[in-house]
Scaffold this motif. Structure first.
Motif, PDB file in Angstrom:
ATOM      1  N   TYR A  83       0.830  -1.204   0.000  1.00  0.00           N
ATOM      2  CA  TYR A  83       0.000   0.000   0.000  1.00  0.00           C
ATOM      3  C   TYR A  83       0.865   1.255   0.000  1.00  0.00           C
ATOM      4  CZ  TYR A  83      -2.996   3.792   1.460  1.00  0.00           C
ATOM      5  OH  TYR A  83      -3.626   5.005   1.525  1.00  0.00           O
ATOM      6  N   GLN A  84       1.968   1.213   0.765  1.00  0.00           N
ATOM      7  CA  GLN A  84       2.876   2.372   0.779  1.00  0.00           C
ATOM      8  C   GLN A  84       3.374   2.688  -0.632  1.00  0.00           C
ATOM      9  OE1 GLN A  84       5.565   0.823   3.747  1.00  0.00           O
ATOM     10  NE2 GLN A  84       4.907   2.333   5.264  1.00  0.00           N
ATOM     11  N   GLN A  85       3.636   1.634  -1.411  1.00  0.00           N
ATOM     12  CA  GLN A  85       4.086   1.840  -2.792  1.00  0.00           C
ATOM     13  C   GLN A  85       2.958   2.397  -3.656  1.00  0.00           C
ATOM     14  OE1 GLN A  85       5.758  -1.882  -4.150  1.00  0.00           O
ATOM     15  NE2 GLN A  85       7.032  -2.061  -2.319  1.00  0.00           N
ATOM     16  N   GLN A  86       1.719   1.949  -3.385  1.00  0.00           N
ATOM     17  CA  GLN A  86       0.579   2.382  -4.190  1.00  0.00           C
ATOM     18  C   GLN A  86       0.041   3.752  -3.799  1.00  0.00           C
ATOM     19  OE1 GLN A  86      -1.390   1.073  -6.829  1.00  0.00           O
ATOM     20  NE2 GLN A  86       0.507  -0.084  -7.140  1.00  0.00           N
ATOM     21  N   PHE A  87       0.367   4.189  -2.575  1.00  0.00           N
ATOM     22  CA  PHE A  87      -0.183   5.440  -2.044  1.00  0.00           C
ATOM     23  C   PHE A  87       0.071   6.607  -3.001  1.00  0.00           C
ATOM     24  CE2 PHE A  87       0.441   9.405   0.254  1.00  0.00           C
ATOM     25  CZ  PHE A  87      -0.739   9.511   0.978  1.00  0.00           C
ATOM     26  N   ARG A  88       1.305   6.702  -3.474  1.00  0.00           N
ATOM     27  CA  ARG A  88       1.654   7.815  -4.353  1.00  0.00           C
ATOM     28  C   ARG A  88       0.877   7.734  -5.675  1.00  0.00           C
ATOM     29  NH1 ARG A  88       4.706  11.957  -5.393  1.00  0.00           N
ATOM     30  NH2 ARG A  88       5.685  12.236  -7.419  1.00  0.00           N
ATOM     31  N   PRO A 132      -9.426  13.191 -12.857  1.00  0.00           N
ATOM     32  CA  PRO A 132      -9.954  11.934 -13.405  1.00  0.00           C
ATOM     33  C   PRO A 132     -11.356  12.098 -14.000  1.00  0.00           C
ATOM     34  CG  PRO A 132      -9.906  11.877 -10.987  1.00  0.00           C
ATOM     35  CD  PRO A 132      -9.198  13.117 -11.413  1.00  0.00           C
ATOM     36  N   ASP A 133     -11.647  11.297 -15.046  1.00  0.00           N
ATOM     37  CA  ASP A 133     -13.002  11.305 -15.614  1.00  0.00           C
ATOM     38  C   ASP A 133     -13.849  10.257 -14.885  1.00  0.00           C
ATOM     39  OD1 ASP A 133     -12.344   8.784 -16.613  1.00  0.00           O
ATOM     40  OD2 ASP A 133     -11.970   9.502 -18.643  1.00  0.00           O
ATOM     41  N   HIS A 134     -15.092  10.044 -15.343  1.00  0.00           N
ATOM     42  CA  HIS A 134     -15.982   9.159 -14.577  1.00  0.00           C
ATOM     43  C   HIS A 134     -15.499   7.715 -14.542  1.00  0.00           C
ATOM     44  CE1 HIS A 134     -17.750   7.679 -18.334  1.00  0.00           C
ATOM     45  NE2 HIS A 134     -17.960   8.927 -18.716  1.00  0.00           N
ATOM     46  N   ASP A 135     -14.833   7.243 -15.610  1.00  0.00           N
ATOM     47  CA  ASP A 135     -14.282   5.882 -15.599  1.00  0.00           C
ATOM     48  C   ASP A 135     -13.112   5.783 -14.627  1.00  0.00           C
ATOM     49  OD1 ASP A 135     -15.989   4.657 -17.442  1.00  0.00           O
ATOM     50  OD2 ASP A 135     -14.867   5.486 -19.132  1.00  0.00           O
ATOM     51  N   GLU A 136     -12.264   6.796 -14.626  1.00  0.00           N
ATOM     52  CA  GLU A 136     -11.101   6.784 -13.725  1.00  0.00           C
ATOM     53  C   GLU A 136     -11.533   6.885 -12.266  1.00  0.00           C
ATOM     54  OE1 GLU A 136      -7.819   8.717 -16.801  1.00  0.00           O
ATOM     55  OE2 GLU A 136      -9.242  10.030 -15.775  1.00  0.00           O
ATOM     56  N   TRP A 137     -12.636   7.606 -12.015  1.00  0.00           N
ATOM     57  CA  TRP A 137     -13.141   7.668 -10.643  1.00  0.00           C
ATOM     58  C   TRP A 137     -13.613   6.295 -10.169  1.00  0.00           C
ATOM     59  CZ3 TRP A 137     -12.318  10.258  -6.597  1.00  0.00           C
ATOM     60  CH2 TRP A 137     -11.991  11.614  -6.655  1.00  0.00           C
ATOM     61  N   MET A 138     -14.244   5.542 -11.061  1.00  0.00           N
ATOM     62  CA  MET A 138     -14.673   4.189 -10.680  1.00  0.00           C
ATOM     63  C   MET A 138     -13.457   3.324 -10.352  1.00  0.00           C
ATOM     64  SD  MET A 138     -18.096   3.348 -12.944  1.00  0.00           S
ATOM     65  CE  MET A 138     -17.435   3.527 -14.594  1.00  0.00           C
ATOM     66  N   ASP A 139     -12.397   3.503 -11.126  1.00  0.00           N
ATOM     67  CA  ASP A 139     -11.168   2.747 -10.901  1.00  0.00           C
ATOM     68  C   ASP A 139     -10.522   3.137  -9.569  1.00  0.00           C
ATOM     69  OD1 ASP A 139      -9.240   0.842 -11.845  1.00  0.00           O
ATOM     70  OD2 ASP A 139      -7.881   2.520 -12.225  1.00  0.00           O
ATOM     71  N   ILE A 140     -10.493   4.437  -9.276  1.00  0.00           N
ATOM     72  CA  ILE A 140      -9.921   4.915  -8.002  1.00  0.00           C
ATOM     73  C   ILE A 140     -10.694   4.315  -6.828  1.00  0.00           C
ATOM     74  CG2 ILE A 140      -9.732   6.965  -6.503  1.00  0.00           C
ATOM     75  CD1 ILE A 140      -9.021   8.563  -9.095  1.00  0.00           C
ATOM     76  N   TYR A 141     -12.018   4.346  -6.912  1.00  0.00           N
ATOM     77  CA  TYR A 141     -12.826   3.830  -5.803  1.00  0.00           C
ATOM     78  C   TYR A 141     -12.600   2.328  -5.615  1.00  0.00           C
ATOM     79  CZ  TYR A 141     -16.805   2.499  -2.930  1.00  0.00           C
ATOM     80  OH  TYR A 141     -17.590   1.974  -1.940  1.00  0.00           O
ATOM     81  N   LYS A 142     -12.548   1.578  -6.725  1.00  0.00           N
ATOM     82  CA  LYS A 142     -12.297   0.137  -6.619  1.00  0.00           C
ATOM     83  C   LYS A 142     -10.953  -0.142  -5.945  1.00  0.00           C
ATOM     84  CE  LYS A 142     -14.892  -1.561 -10.644  1.00  0.00           C
ATOM     85  NZ  LYS A 142     -14.729  -2.115 -11.989  1.00  0.00           N
ATOM     86  N   LYS A 143      -9.942   0.661  -6.289  1.00  0.00           N
ATOM     87  CA  LYS A 143      -8.614   0.467  -5.674  1.00  0.00           C
ATOM     88  C   LYS A 143      -8.648   0.777  -4.183  1.00  0.00           C
ATOM     89  CE  LYS A 143      -5.728   1.033  -9.750  1.00  0.00           C
ATOM     90  NZ  LYS A 143      -5.064   2.005 -10.635  1.00  0.00           N
TER      91      LYS A 143
END
Length: 520
Positions: free
Chosen positions: A133-138, A148-159
């Motif tokens: 997670y520390q690596q992914q945080f950035r 982000p657009d609406h697709d990227e927001w869905m991806d952010i939330y899933k992550k």
């Protein structure tokens, strides 16, 4: 402090003294016994982290001892040590829930590795999770700040959901706090994103709008309805994406998951708006125009979700698919659920079966009302756990198991999610103002503009105009809307409860999952 307490049971334990000393040097506390009877008595009286159990002992065999140990505590890990590799013995041992097995003669490092795998696994997984997670945080931070657009927001939330579930394996409160902070920051940015774009998505000429409640059925259900296999469209209301992930393993036992996607609930993220939009294929303002008798605003008497089947029939007709043979089942109590179990095979004769299951919404509302549920679902993890426990024992799960060996398609979705509210926001309104905590509509609403997204003209949000000069406001992030009178009581009563109707990733970005039976 010992790394773990080991019970080693073997009728030839004297020959294993060097191995016992080796493990003790490695930091384990090792208790040795020579027969199964003593072992059963020992685990009744003493805490044990792992049992090393010889399979072949006089008096009572290893398998018989294993069964008795599991009666005392089914969670004690047991490593079976055997000279015998016959398949039926291994099947029996694995069926009796051994954690691992070793073949004699065993060397000290084999035993050490087995213990590390069992005892250290949680710590090692936690350390790995925290490090990853520390690596992914950035990366997540950069994604949040790259418009982000609406697709990227869905991806952010899933992550973020992925890491939230992974962090449950971690014993690091500090990293869990960092993740919580990042999630809050994401919801702050998400509110700004929705404020800028939501009204544009509802414009018929907008090509770049996401799939939303009113387009879900047309694009995510109807294309999968065919005459070859019945399609079950199951809508579990108020099911967040993380709650779907909690019940996913039960579906995976019987169904092959083909697509795991998300879509956007319309505003308000409340049942009478979003679910009616799903079944009608229309925005609320369009439903009111087409079905003036059936549409009810918040402040009107009568059920708000009484006409979903009629709306569905109308949508099928408009889409020229009224040749589809369909059924409509709504489960709002346990008795309805049992009827579904008994009737599920009869539904196989239809092209499309719509099943609305009203459990999670009842849970979230009940949680506000009942102190015992406040204890059971005090945080996100326990809310997921409660959902998982419900589904495992639910009539819906039983019904799905009954058709799992048939050739069927299953599409699972929801109408909206919910968010844990923590921040009270004052609102003043007249007597006609609605009581919802995450959104309100009324005349002469007085509020702090920074706390809400306001639509002075409801039609801009695809919503009916309940009264002249009515406007709608939607709470952001973890806010909840309170009146000034009896303010403190109201705040204390609703703080830290799960609510819906407003703008957050948890409420708006919700699951739609396509599956087929494994036998298909």
């Amino acid at each position: 402090m010992a790394l773990g307490k080991i019970l080693w049971v073997d009728d030839e334990i004297e020959s294993l003294q060097s191995q016992k000393i080796f493990l003790e040097h490695k930091g384990y506390e090792v208790q040795t016994l020579t027969n199964g009877f003593e072992a059963i008595d020992f685990v009744k009286e003493n805490p044990v982290d792992v049992v090393l159990l010889d399979e072949s002992m006089p008096g009572i065999t290893g398998l018989e001892t294993l069964a008795k140990i599991k009666e005392v505590s089914k969670h004690i890990p047991v490593v079976m040590i055997t000279k015998n590799e016959t398949e039926n013995l291994m099947d029996e041992a694995i069926g009796s829930q051994i954690t691992d097995y070793l073949i004699k003669p065993v060397n000290p490092n084999q035993v050490l590795l087995a213990l590390k795998k069992i005892i250290d696994n949680r710590r090692l997984v936690a350390e790995k999770t925290t490090s990853s997670y520390q690596q992914q945080f950035r990366n997540l931070f950069m994604a949040l700040n790259s418009n982000p657009d609406h697709d990227e927001w869905m991806d952010i939330y899933k992550k973020l959901v992925y890491w939230e579930l992974e962090m449950e394996k971690s014993d690091s409160p500090e990293m869990q706090e960092v993740l919580l902070s990042q999630k809050q920051e994401a919801n702050t940015e998400f509110f700004k994103f929705i404020s800028r774009n939501y009204a544009d998505w509802l414009h018929p000429k907008t090509a770049n709008a996401p799939i939303m409640s009113n387009s879900l059925f047309r694009f995510k259900v109807l294309p999968h309805v065919d005459k070859e296999a019945p399609t079950f469209f199951i809508l579990i209301d108020n099911l967040r994406f993380d709650q779907w992930k909690a019940i996913q393993p039960f579906f995976s036992e019987n169904f092959r998951i083909l697509e795991e996607e998300t879509f956007y609930s319309i505003l308000p993220t409340a049942t009478q708006y979003s679910r009616n939009a799903i079944f009608s294929g229309l925005l609320p303002v369009e439903i009111e125009k087409l079905y003036p008798e059936q549409w009810k605003n918040d402040d009107e008497e009568g059920g708000k979700n009484m006409f979903e089947e009629e709306f569905l029939r109308g949508q099928l007709k408009r889409l020229k698919r009224d040749d589809i043979k369909y059924s409509y089942t709504k489960v709002i109590n346990h008795n309805d659920g049992q009827q579904l179990v008994n009737n599920i095979h009869n539904l196989l004769n239809n092209d499309l079966n719509v099943i609305i299951y009203n459990f999670v919404d009842m849970l979230s509302h009940a949680r506000t009302e009942m102190e015992v549920l406040k204890e059971l679902a005090s945080d996100e993890a326990s809310y997921r756990s409660l959902t998982k426990s419900w589904f495992e024992h639910s009539p819906l799960n039983q019904a799905l198991k009954k058709i799992a060996d048939k050739k069927v398609n299953v599409i699972l979705a929801t109408d909206h999610g919910s968010v844990k509210v923590k921040t009270p926001c004052k609102v003043i309104g007249d007597k006609q103002t609605t009581a919802n905590l995450r959104y309100k509509h009324g005349r002469n609403l007085n509020y702090e503009p920074k706390d809400v997204l306001a639509f002075r003209n409801p039609k801009d949000a695809g919503l009916p105009v309940p009264n002249v000069n009515s406007s709608y406001i939607f709470a952001k992030e973890d806010g909840f809307l309170c009146y000034p009178n009896n303010y403190n009581h109201y705040v204390n009563y609703y703080k830290n409860t799960f609510q819906h109707g407003g703008i957050s990733m948890e409420e708006m970005i919700v699951p739609v999952v396509k599956m087929m039976s494994k036998g298909s």
